[in-house]
Enzyme design. Structure first.
Site, PDB file in Angstrom:
ATOM      1  N   ASN A   7       0.861  -1.178   0.000  1.00  0.00           N
ATOM      2  CA  ASN A   7       0.000   0.000   0.000  1.00  0.00           C
ATOM      3  C   ASN A   7       0.904   1.237   0.000  1.00  0.00           C
ATOM      4  O   ASN A   7       1.428   1.629   1.035  1.00  0.00           O
ATOM      5  CB  ASN A   7      -0.882  -0.062   1.260  1.00  0.00           C
ATOM      6  CG  ASN A   7      -1.899   1.045   1.321  1.00  0.00           C
ATOM      7  OD1 ASN A   7      -1.791   2.047   0.623  1.00  0.00           O
ATOM      8  ND2 ASN A   7      -2.897   0.857   2.168  1.00  0.00           N
ATOM      9  N   ARG A  97      -2.572  -1.728  -3.543  1.00  0.00           N
ATOM     10  CA  ARG A  97      -3.569  -0.663  -3.596  1.00  0.00           C
ATOM     11  C   ARG A  97      -3.115   0.312  -4.682  1.00  0.00           C
ATOM     12  O   ARG A  97      -2.014   0.847  -4.618  1.00  0.00           O
ATOM     13  CB  ARG A  97      -3.640   0.066  -2.256  1.00  0.00           C
ATOM     14  CG  ARG A  97      -4.468   1.317  -2.329  1.00  0.00           C
ATOM     15  CD  ARG A  97      -4.425   2.058  -1.013  1.00  0.00           C
ATOM     16  NE  ARG A  97      -5.188   3.283  -1.093  1.00  0.00           N
ATOM     17  CZ  ARG A  97      -4.764   4.450  -0.619  1.00  0.00           C
ATOM     18  NH1 ARG A  97      -3.578   4.540  -0.043  1.00  0.00           N
ATOM     19  NH2 ARG A  97      -5.506   5.523  -0.715  1.00  0.00           N
ATOM     20  N   HIS A 184     -10.646   6.796  -1.939  1.00  0.00           N
ATOM     21  CA  HIS A 184     -10.840   6.084  -0.658  1.00  0.00           C
ATOM     22  C   HIS A 184     -11.847   4.953  -0.820  1.00  0.00           C
ATOM     23  O   HIS A 184     -12.496   4.531   0.144  1.00  0.00           O
ATOM     24  CB  HIS A 184     -11.382   7.022   0.454  1.00  0.00           C
ATOM     25  CG  HIS A 184     -10.404   8.045   0.927  1.00  0.00           C
ATOM     26  ND1 HIS A 184     -10.780   9.314   1.297  1.00  0.00           N
ATOM     27  CD2 HIS A 184      -9.062   7.976   1.126  1.00  0.00           C
ATOM     28  CE1 HIS A 184      -9.718   9.999   1.689  1.00  0.00           C
ATOM     29  NE2 HIS A 184      -8.665   9.198   1.588  1.00  0.00           N
ATOM     30  N   GLY A 212      -9.397  11.072   7.584  1.00  0.00           N
ATOM     31  CA  GLY A 212      -7.978  10.912   7.928  1.00  0.00           C
ATOM     32  C   GLY A 212      -7.262  12.193   7.543  1.00  0.00           C
ATOM     33  O   GLY A 212      -7.848  13.276   7.605  1.00  0.00           O
ATOM     34  N   ARG A 243      -5.107  19.783   2.492  1.00  0.00           N
ATOM     35  CA  ARG A 243      -5.811  20.105   1.233  1.00  0.00           C
ATOM     36  C   ARG A 243      -7.022  20.985   1.507  1.00  0.00           C
ATOM     37  O   ARG A 243      -7.718  20.793   2.504  1.00  0.00           O
ATOM     38  CB  ARG A 243      -6.289  18.820   0.552  1.00  0.00           C
ATOM     39  CG  ARG A 243      -5.188  18.076  -0.160  1.00  0.00           C
ATOM     40  CD  ARG A 243      -5.683  16.752  -0.693  1.00  0.00           C
ATOM     41  NE  ARG A 243      -5.037  15.665  -0.005  1.00  0.00           N
ATOM     42  CZ  ARG A 243      -5.396  14.387  -0.086  1.00  0.00           C
ATOM     43  NH1 ARG A 243      -6.433  14.031  -0.825  1.00  0.00           N
ATOM     44  NH2 ARG A 243      -4.739  13.463   0.570  1.00  0.00           N
ATOM     45  N   ASP A 284      -2.526  18.240  11.877  1.00  0.00           N
ATOM     46  CA  ASP A 284      -2.951  17.172  12.778  1.00  0.00           C
ATOM     47  C   ASP A 284      -3.987  17.692  13.784  1.00  0.00           C
ATOM     48  O   ASP A 284      -3.707  18.622  14.542  1.00  0.00           O
ATOM     49  CB  ASP A 284      -1.706  16.635  13.515  1.00  0.00           C
ATOM     50  CG  ASP A 284      -1.985  15.351  14.268  1.00  0.00           C
ATOM     51  OD1 ASP A 284      -3.011  15.292  14.983  1.00  0.00           O
ATOM     52  OD2 ASP A 284      -1.174  14.418  14.153  1.00  0.00           O
ATOM     53  N   MET A 285      -5.164  17.075  13.803  1.00  0.00           N
ATOM     54  CA  MET A 285      -6.246  17.551  14.670  1.00  0.00           C
ATOM     55  C   MET A 285      -5.835  17.548  16.143  1.00  0.00           C
ATOM     56  O   MET A 285      -6.282  18.389  16.915  1.00  0.00           O
ATOM     57  CB  MET A 285      -7.488  16.669  14.437  1.00  0.00           C
ATOM     58  CG  MET A 285      -8.737  17.181  15.060  1.00  0.00           C
ATOM     59  SD  MET A 285      -9.215  18.822  14.470  1.00  0.00           S
ATOM     60  CE  MET A 285     -10.374  18.463  13.178  1.00  0.00           C
ATOM     61  N   HIS A 336     -10.719   8.389  16.160  1.00  0.00           N
ATOM     62  CA  HIS A 336     -10.119   8.785  17.446  1.00  0.00           C
ATOM     63  C   HIS A 336     -10.614  10.092  18.047  1.00  0.00           C
ATOM     64  O   HIS A 336     -10.323  10.358  19.211  1.00  0.00           O
ATOM     65  CB  HIS A 336      -8.594   8.856  17.306  1.00  0.00           C
ATOM     66  CG  HIS A 336      -7.995   7.559  16.863  1.00  0.00           C
ATOM     67  ND1 HIS A 336      -8.041   6.429  17.628  1.00  0.00           N
ATOM     68  CD2 HIS A 336      -7.368   7.205  15.712  1.00  0.00           C
ATOM     69  CE1 HIS A 336      -7.456   5.436  16.978  1.00  0.00           C
ATOM     70  NE2 HIS A 336      -7.052   5.879  15.807  1.00  0.00           N
ATOM     71  N   GLU A 385      -7.847  -1.174   5.162  1.00  0.00           N
ATOM     72  CA  GLU A 385      -7.720  -1.250   3.701  1.00  0.00           C
ATOM     73  C   GLU A 385      -6.885  -2.455   3.284  1.00  0.00           C
ATOM     74  O   GLU A 385      -7.193  -3.107   2.287  1.00  0.00           O
ATOM     75  CB  GLU A 385      -7.072   0.037   3.179  1.00  0.00           C
ATOM     76  CG  GLU A 385      -8.016   1.227   3.256  1.00  0.00           C
ATOM     77  CD  GLU A 385      -7.323   2.552   3.045  1.00  0.00           C
ATOM     78  OE1 GLU A 385      -6.214   2.737   3.584  1.00  0.00           O
ATOM     79  OE2 GLU A 385      -7.890   3.407   2.351  1.00  0.00           O
TER      80      GLU A 385
HETATM   81  P1  ADP Z   1      -3.895   8.901   6.438  1.00  0.00           P
HETATM   82  O1  ADP Z   1      -5.008   9.626   5.721  1.00  0.00           O
HETATM   83  O2  ADP Z   1      -2.540   9.508   6.224  1.00  0.00           O
HETATM   84  O3  ADP Z   1      -3.951   7.398   6.340  1.00  0.00           O
HETATM   85  P2  ADP Z   1      -4.967   8.609   9.146  1.00  0.00           P
HETATM   86  O4  ADP Z   1      -6.265   8.021   8.756  1.00  0.00           O
HETATM   87  O5  ADP Z   1      -4.031   7.791   9.963  1.00  0.00           O
HETATM   88  O6  ADP Z   1      -4.167   9.260   7.959  1.00  0.00           O
HETATM   89  O7  ADP Z   1      -5.297   9.953   9.962  1.00  0.00           O
HETATM   90  C1  ADP Z   1      -4.285  10.729  10.515  1.00  0.00           C
HETATM   91  C2  ADP Z   1      -4.912  11.940  11.176  1.00  0.00           C
HETATM   92  O8  ADP Z   1      -5.861  11.494  12.175  1.00  0.00           O
HETATM   93  C3  ADP Z   1      -3.941  12.795  11.948  1.00  0.00           C
HETATM   94  O9  ADP Z   1      -3.293  13.725  11.122  1.00  0.00           O
HETATM   95  C4  ADP Z   1      -4.864  13.487  12.952  1.00  0.00           C
HETATM   96  O10 ADP Z   1      -5.451  14.651  12.365  1.00  0.00           O
HETATM   97  C5  ADP Z   1      -5.955  12.474  13.180  1.00  0.00           C
HETATM   98  N1  ADP Z   1      -5.857  11.804  14.489  1.00  0.00           N
HETATM   99  C6  ADP Z   1      -5.165  10.688  14.802  1.00  0.00           C
HETATM  100  N2  ADP Z   1      -5.325  10.383  16.120  1.00  0.00           N
HETATM  101  C7  ADP Z   1      -6.146  11.336  16.634  1.00  0.00           C
HETATM  102  C8  ADP Z   1      -6.697  11.595  17.928  1.00  0.00           C
HETATM  103  N3  ADP Z   1      -6.425  10.807  18.973  1.00  0.00           N
HETATM  104  N4  ADP Z   1      -7.498  12.676  18.075  1.00  0.00           N
HETATM  105  C9  ADP Z   1      -7.776  13.489  17.021  1.00  0.00           C
HETATM  106  N5  ADP Z   1      -7.300  13.297  15.778  1.00  0.00           N
HETATM  107  C10 ADP Z   1      -6.493  12.246  15.589  1.00  0.00           C
END
Ligand code: ADP
Length: 410
Positions: A7, A97, A184, A212, A243, A284-285, A336, A385
């Site tokens: 992937n 993928r 996705h 994500g 984005r 990152d949230m 999360h 995935e």
């Molecule tokens: P990708 O799209 O790169 O596969 P993920 O699905 O792993 O990414 O999502 C990553 C994002 O998820 C991080 O950048 C963050 O914004 C968010 N994230 C991960 N853990 C948490 C958490 N505990 N609380 C809030 N947001 C989270």
């Protein structure tokens, strides 16, 4: 059957090895071996993290090409402390993928024709499709004639109705295949199937929220994608980590007249927008939440905007379906962030949707977090995935062993 899954993303390359005994176990099995290459390092270095039998090892690879790093990663399958096979001949099939398959392919045995098609779509998914082809070629060199299956992220959306797929530009856009492809798809399809498995029934009107770093919504009617927020490229739709999502196209014309080049706009919209662009802090949230707790106003605006755009797009999916029976939250933020889930569910309370706060706050995985009296079920699903790709490989090999680029019915 032993299935190796590759992937490739823009900044990471994940691989895992599954041993499949049955297609639909009660819960997805853990892979025998997992490894991930992370390219977020200075000076062409890569971080390799691998796990097998509970052992996790990290290794820094210095000055390596992507191909050499991938080769090194694959060698850890049969060498060193994370060895899980004696030799490569034990691998029955390799699944990849592939982000963009246009409208033509769903899950296909890789042939020269399929490789040409993936290559021809590189301009639409530059980093991903190129990395996918690289992976396919390395496996050809390493494993010779082992069957390789390409599973496309666009496939689940390949039959959305024309009315949802067509952009209202000039008619010749349709002739040039400028249309909504959606992405996705592997995750949206996996969540659709897992929802039916968790609830023990097929669902008529489902919205999957894949939140994500990249983010998209899909309206799923009786198991089929009928509308989705990503479009011709993965830039459309929701506000994301870096984005912008959908913006007025007139802004781009304005900026081009000011002298911005296509490459500069690409960088701006894909890498410098979204949560990162508005907050000025992070994509990152978790970091946005920390900054809000310290009173940062830009971070607060980024989060509010993220939720506002999410609600607007949910409204659009809701109208496509004419209502909603189940909403699924998946991927990093969806799985999360209890806060984001609570705020979205509260915004949907007018439909009779009621979230159980205690369940929402207890790190749910593959669980229904709605109250019993809620009119809409709310599921949190850990998207898998890689497991979905392994299942498609199994289906491809067992259902159509002798046919090439066989299109699977979804
Ligand atoms: P990708 O799209 O790169 O596969 P993920 O699905 O792993 O990414 O999502 C990553 C994002 O998820 C991080 O950048 C963050 O914004 C968010 N994230 C991960 N853990 C948490 C958490 N505990 N609380 C809030 N947001 C989270």
């Amino acid at each position: 059957m032993k299935i190796l899954v590759l992937n490739a993303g823009s900044s990471s390359h994940k691989c895992c090895l599954y041993k499949i005994e049955e297609l639909f176990p009660d819960a997805p099995p853990a892979p025998l071996w997992e490894a991930q290459l992370d390219w977020h390092r200075p000076d062409n270095a890569a971080l390799l993290v691998r796990t097998a039998a509970g052992e996790k090892l990290e290794e820094e690879l210095l000055s390596v090409s992507r191909a050499d790093a991938l080769l090194h990663l694959l060698m850890t399958l049969w060498q060193g402390r994370t060895q899980v096979i004696q030799n490569l001949q034990e691998i029955d099939v390799v699944g990849h993928r592939v982000v963009h398959g246009g409208q033509k392919y769903q899950a296909s045995v890789v042939t020269d024709e399929v490789k040409d098609e993936i290559a021809s779509l590189i301009p639409l998914a530059p980093t991903h499709n190129e990395a996918n082809l690289e992976g396919i070629e390395i496996i050809e060199e390493l494993l010779g004639n082992v069957p390789q299956i390409a599973v496309f992220d666009t496939a689940f959306h390949s039959r959305i109705p024309d009315i949802a797929a067509t952009y209202p530009g000039p008619y010749n856009w349709i002739e040039q295949d400028i249309r909504r492809y959606g992405f996705h798809g592997i995750s949206h399809q996996y969540c659709t199937q897992r929802t039916a498995q968790i609830l023990g029934r097929e669902v008529e009107r489902l919205i999957v929220c894949h939140l994500g770093n990249g983010a998209s919504l899909t309206a799923v009617k009786s198991g089929r994608s009928i509308n989705t927020t990503m479009g011709y490229t993965p830039l459309d739709g929701l506000m994301m980590g870096t984005r912008s999502g959908a913006v007025d196209p007139g802004i781009l014309i304005h900026l081009m007249r000011q002298g911005y080049s296509a490459d500069q706009l690409d960088q701006m919209l894909n890498k410098e927008s979204g949560l990162k662009g508005i907050s000025g802090i992070s994509h990152d949230m978790r970091e946005i939440d920390d900054a809000i707790a310290q009173g940062n106003k830009q971070a607060k605006l980024a989060r509010d905007l993220y939720l506002h755009r999410l609600q607007s797009c949910l409204g659009s999916m809701l109208m496509s379906l004419g209502g909603i029976d189940v909403i699924v939250f998946t991927a990093g933020i969806g799985e999360h962030s209890a806060g984001v889930r609570a705020e979205i569910c509260n915004a949907l309370a007018f439909l009779g949707l009621k979230i159980d706060a205690a369940k929402n706050n207890s790190d749910p995985v593959d669980q229904d977090i709605a109250t019993t009296e809620s009119s809409v079920r709310v599921l949190v699903i850990h998207t898998q995935e890689d497991w979905a790709i392994a299942q498609d490989c199994w289906r491809c090999l067992t259902s159509y062993p002798s046919q090439v680029h066989q299109v699977l019915s979804l």
